[in-house]
Design a protein around this motif. Structure first.
Motif, PDB file in Angstrom:
ATOM      1  N   LEU A   1     -19.364   5.796  17.714  1.00 52.15           N
ATOM      2  CA  LEU A   1     -18.559   5.243  16.624  1.00 52.15           C
ATOM      3  C   LEU A   1     -18.188   3.786  16.895  1.00 52.15           C
ATOM      4  O   LEU A   1     -18.124   2.964  15.966  1.00 52.15           O
ATOM      5  CB  LEU A   1     -17.295   6.079  16.432  1.00 52.15           C
ATOM      6  CG  LEU A   1     -17.444   7.421  15.714  1.00 52.15           C
ATOM      7  CD1 LEU A   1     -16.124   8.176  15.716  1.00 52.15           C
ATOM      8  CD2 LEU A   1     -17.931   7.206  14.284  1.00 52.15           C
ATOM      9  N   MET A   2     -17.922   3.465  18.153  1.00 53.30           N
ATOM     10  CA  MET A   2     -17.625   2.081  18.496  1.00 53.30           C
ATOM     11  C   MET A   2     -18.798   1.174  18.155  1.00 53.30           C
ATOM     12  O   MET A   2     -18.617   0.070  17.621  1.00 53.30           O
ATOM     13  CB  MET A   2     -17.287   1.969  19.988  1.00 53.30           C
ATOM     14  CG  MET A   2     -16.003   2.670  20.403  1.00 53.30           C
ATOM     15  SD  MET A   2     -15.741   2.506  22.191  1.00 53.30           S
ATOM     16  CE  MET A   2     -14.432   3.720  22.449  1.00 53.30           C
ATOM     17  N   ILE A   3     -20.007   1.625  18.479  1.00 55.85           N
ATOM     18  CA  ILE A   3     -21.211   0.847  18.165  1.00 55.85           C
ATOM     19  C   ILE A   3     -21.321   0.648  16.659  1.00 55.85           C
ATOM     20  O   ILE A   3     -21.597  -0.458  16.165  1.00 55.85           O
ATOM     21  CB  ILE A   3     -22.460   1.546  18.710  1.00 55.85           C
ATOM     22  CG1 ILE A   3     -22.509   1.461  20.238  1.00 55.85           C
ATOM     23  CG2 ILE A   3     -23.718   0.945  18.105  1.00 55.85           C
ATOM     24  CD1 ILE A   3     -22.831   0.098  20.780  1.00 55.85           C
ATOM     25  N   GLU A   4     -21.110   1.723  15.891  1.00 51.89           N
ATOM     26  CA  GLU A   4     -21.218   1.621  14.432  1.00 51.89           C
ATOM     27  C   GLU A   4     -20.191   0.637  13.875  1.00 51.89           C
ATOM     28  O   GLU A   4     -20.494  -0.148  12.973  1.00 51.89           O
ATOM     29  CB  GLU A   4     -21.025   3.002  13.790  1.00 51.89           C
ATOM     30  CG  GLU A   4     -22.146   3.982  14.082  1.00 51.89           C
ATOM     31  CD  GLU A   4     -23.488   3.489  13.570  1.00 51.89           C
ATOM     32  OE1 GLU A   4     -23.515   2.905  12.465  1.00 51.89           O
ATOM     33  OE2 GLU A   4     -24.495   3.669  14.271  1.00 51.89           O
ATOM     34  N   ALA A   5     -18.975   0.676  14.407  1.00 53.36           N
ATOM     35  CA  ALA A   5     -17.942  -0.251  13.948  1.00 53.36           C
ATOM     36  C   ALA A   5     -18.298  -1.688  14.301  1.00 53.36           C
ATOM     37  O   ALA A   5     -18.092  -2.616  13.507  1.00 53.36           O
ATOM     38  CB  ALA A   5     -16.589   0.129  14.546  1.00 53.36           C
TER      39      ALA A   5
ATOM     40  N   ALA B   1     -15.106  -5.300  14.493  1.00 47.64           N
ATOM     41  CA  ALA B   1     -14.400  -5.717  15.707  1.00 47.64           C
ATOM     42  C   ALA B   1     -15.373  -5.777  16.871  1.00 47.64           C
ATOM     43  O   ALA B   1     -16.543  -5.373  16.762  1.00 47.64           O
ATOM     44  CB  ALA B   1     -13.266  -4.717  16.018  1.00 47.64           C
ATOM     45  N   LEU B   2     -14.883  -6.264  17.988  1.00 45.62           N
ATOM     46  CA  LEU B   2     -15.642  -6.206  19.236  1.00 45.62           C
ATOM     47  C   LEU B   2     -15.482  -4.817  19.846  1.00 45.62           C
ATOM     48  O   LEU B   2     -14.448  -4.165  19.700  1.00 45.62           O
ATOM     49  CB  LEU B   2     -15.129  -7.254  20.223  1.00 45.62           C
ATOM     50  CG  LEU B   2     -15.241  -8.722  19.820  1.00 45.62           C
ATOM     51  CD1 LEU B   2     -14.742  -9.625  20.946  1.00 45.62           C
ATOM     52  CD2 LEU B   2     -16.669  -9.077  19.453  1.00 45.62           C
ATOM     53  N   ALA B   3     -16.511  -4.378  20.560  1.00 44.09           N
ATOM     54  CA  ALA B   3     -16.483  -3.060  21.198  1.00 44.09           C
ATOM     55  C   ALA B   3     -16.749  -3.205  22.693  1.00 44.09           C
ATOM     56  O   ALA B   3     -17.485  -4.100  23.131  1.00 44.09           O
ATOM     57  CB  ALA B   3     -17.521  -2.139  20.567  1.00 44.09           C
ATOM     58  N   TYR B   4     -16.154  -2.297  23.450  1.00 46.73           N
ATOM     59  CA  TYR B   4     -16.316  -2.226  24.910  1.00 46.73           C
ATOM     60  C   TYR B   4     -16.955  -0.877  25.183  1.00 46.73           C
ATOM     61  O   TYR B   4     -16.292   0.158  25.170  1.00 46.73           O
ATOM     62  CB  TYR B   4     -14.936  -2.352  25.551  1.00 46.73           C
ATOM     63  CG  TYR B   4     -14.854  -2.355  27.055  1.00 46.73           C
ATOM     64  CD1 TYR B   4     -15.284  -3.445  27.803  1.00 46.73           C
ATOM     65  CD2 TYR B   4     -14.283  -1.282  27.736  1.00 46.73           C
ATOM     66  CE1 TYR B   4     -15.154  -3.475  29.187  1.00 46.73           C
ATOM     67  CE2 TYR B   4     -14.145  -1.291  29.118  1.00 46.73           C
ATOM     68  CZ  TYR B   4     -14.582  -2.393  29.837  1.00 46.73           C
ATOM     69  OH  TYR B   4     -14.438  -2.402  31.214  1.00 46.73           O
ATOM     70  N   VAL B   5     -18.283  -0.891  25.380  1.00 48.67           N
ATOM     71  CA  VAL B   5     -19.050   0.359  25.449  1.00 48.67           C
ATOM     72  C   VAL B   5     -19.998   0.306  26.642  1.00 48.67           C
ATOM     73  O   VAL B   5     -20.212  -0.739  27.255  1.00 48.67           O
ATOM     74  CB  VAL B   5     -19.873   0.577  24.156  1.00 48.67           C
ATOM     75  CG1 VAL B   5     -18.960   0.752  22.951  1.00 48.67           C
ATOM     76  CG2 VAL B   5     -20.841  -0.582  23.916  1.00 48.67           C
ATOM     77  N   TRP B   6     -20.597   1.476  26.930  1.00 45.53           N
ATOM     78  CA  TRP B   6     -21.595   1.502  27.992  1.00 45.53           C
ATOM     79  C   TRP B   6     -22.745   0.573  27.630  1.00 45.53           C
ATOM     80  O   TRP B   6     -23.271   0.599  26.516  1.00 45.53           O
ATOM     81  CB  TRP B   6     -22.125   2.913  28.224  1.00 45.53           C
ATOM     82  CG  TRP B   6     -21.112   3.856  28.780  1.00 45.53           C
ATOM     83  CD1 TRP B   6     -20.630   4.990  28.202  1.00 45.53           C
ATOM     84  CD2 TRP B   6     -20.444   3.744  30.051  1.00 45.53           C
ATOM     85  NE1 TRP B   6     -19.695   5.587  29.025  1.00 45.53           N
ATOM     86  CE2 TRP B   6     -19.562   4.850  30.162  1.00 45.53           C
ATOM     87  CE3 TRP B   6     -20.495   2.821  31.090  1.00 45.53           C
ATOM     88  CZ2 TRP B   6     -18.750   5.041  31.271  1.00 45.53           C
ATOM     89  CZ3 TRP B   6     -19.681   3.017  32.204  1.00 45.53           C
ATOM     90  CH2 TRP B   6     -18.828   4.115  32.282  1.00 45.53           C
TER      91      TRP B   6
END
Length: 296
Positions: free
Chosen positions: A229-233, A239-244
């Motif tokens: 979901l973070m990637i999709e957002a 916004a910016l995302a902090y993901v693997w």
């Protein structure tokens, strides 16, 4: 002892460990009513109530607790005896149940599954991916995967690959009117997705460079615990995302996302496959360990 007696004892052992007829039925591969019938037959045969049942819970009587304490090592010995037959086979045989965090399972287990099953056609893998903190003993897993080495007593941990790290990513549309951050403190001027554990507790974005470590409690209207979901957002320019990093890589490679602060993000702690120290290691689990073990 008749075969039916052993089956009833195995049903009781599963219910007693899980404190649930439903979970016991899932482990045994039969219906919950079949498990209930087997336990009732056992109680009738021994003439002692072993379980206290309500519509919401299952608990052990004193007699049930005593029986479980003696059954558990006995079933362990039976499993170990059956597993010794693997020496007469070319490849390991049987089921291995693994628990892993949902957020990292595709990158850790995904590349391993095909080669492992091809090399071991008699092996059966059952993988449950969830970010919920799981007690692998109570829930009937042979092993689990976890970041870091902070495990409870009685567990053996084996360092495995790959070593993962986070990435800060945003879409080109997001950056049309905002500069790329060059240091962690710049994030306070950006709209960011706040990261949550499954429990709902938030955690900061962590950075390190040249021995300097800093955590940033980012701000933004969206809080998520699912990296997909973070990637999709982020793709939507929200916004910016902090993901693997591995999860974001295909989008970064295609140009749909831009990565920043890369020199501030170090690899995470090593991942570990862990399993009960006192439980025998089946040939199947040994094959999994060998497939995942980190070199060096």
């Amino acid at each position: 002892m008749r075969t039916t007696d052993l089956s009833e004892l195995a049903a009781f052992d599963a219910v007693a460990r899980h404190r649930s007829f439903r979970k016991a039925s899932e482990e045994r591969g039969v219906t919950a009513s079949a498990i209930s019938h087997a336990v009732s037959n056992l109680e009738a045969r021994v003439g002692v109530r072993l379980l206290n049942r309500t519509t919401r819970s299952v608990s052990l009587t004193d007699a049930g607790a005593m029986l479980l304490a003696q059954l558990s090592p006995a079933f362990g010995d039976i499993g170990a005896a059956l597993d010794t037959l693997n020496r007469f086979r070319d490849t390991p045989f049987g089921k291995v149940r693994i628990n892993a965090p949902n957020s990292i399972a595709p990158f850790v287990l995904g590349p391993m599954i095909g080669p492992l099953l091809t090399a071991n056609p008699n092996l059966e893998l059952e993988i449950i991916a969830t970010d919920r903190l799981v007690d692998i003993v109570d829930e009937g897993f042979d092993a689990g995967i976890r970041l870091g080495e902070s495990l409870r007593d009685g567990m053996t941990a084996v360092k495995i690959e790959p070593r993962l790290r986070f990435a800060v990513v945003g879409s080109p549309a997001y950056f049309q009117h905002r500069p790329l951050p060059t240091k962690p403190a710049d994030l306070m001027q950006h709209v960011c997705i706040r990261n949550l554990y499954p429990s709902g507790v938030g955690y900061p974005w962590s950075f390190t460079r040249d021995g300097e470590e800093t955590d940033v409690n980012v701000k933004g209207p969206l809080a998520l615990h699912d990296h997909e979901l973070m990637i999709e957002a982020a793709l939507a320019g929200v916004a910016l995302a902090y993901v693997w990093e591995d999860r974001a890589r295909p989008y970064v490679d295609s140009g749909r996302l831009l990565s920043c602060l890369t020199d501030w993000i170090a690899p995470e702690d090593w991942l570990y496959l862990y399993y009960p120290t006192r439980r025998y290691i089946s040939a199947g689990l040994r094959a999994v360990i060998q497939a995942l073990r980190a070199g060096g």
